[in-house]
Design a protein around this motif. Structure first.
Motif: not given
Length: 78
Positions: A35-38, A42-46, A57-58, A65-70
């Motif tokens: 989850v930390g990797i994800l 996500a943060s890199a793109h945000e 796109l970002h 990615i946040n949907i995948i985490i959730a």
């Protein structure tokens, strides 16, 4: 045969998800690390400044990615 749009991205997502599941199944990485990797991804793109002309796109990548985490797609949760 015509290649569907974004086949490379879809293949990369499937491969990465399978790798994360295998790393967790074999107790190489715990769920919190995955989850930390994800979250990092996500943060890199945000936090992308959009100077590359791909701000939309970002934002979409971060959202996915946040949907995948959730949804827990990359970790097997009971």
């Amino acid at each position: 045969m015509t290649t569907p749009p974004d086949v490379a991205g879809t293949a990369a997502l499937a491969i990465c998800e399978s790798l994360m599941l295998a790393l967790n199944d074999h107790k190489i990485l715990p769920e919190r690390e995955i989850v930390g990797i994800l979250r990092d991804a996500a943060s890199a793109h945000e936090n992308d400044d959009g100077k590359d002309g791909h701000a939309e796109l970002h934002r979409a990548v971060a959202q996915l990615i946040n949907i995948i985490i959730a949804g827990g797609n990359s970790v097997r949760r009971p």
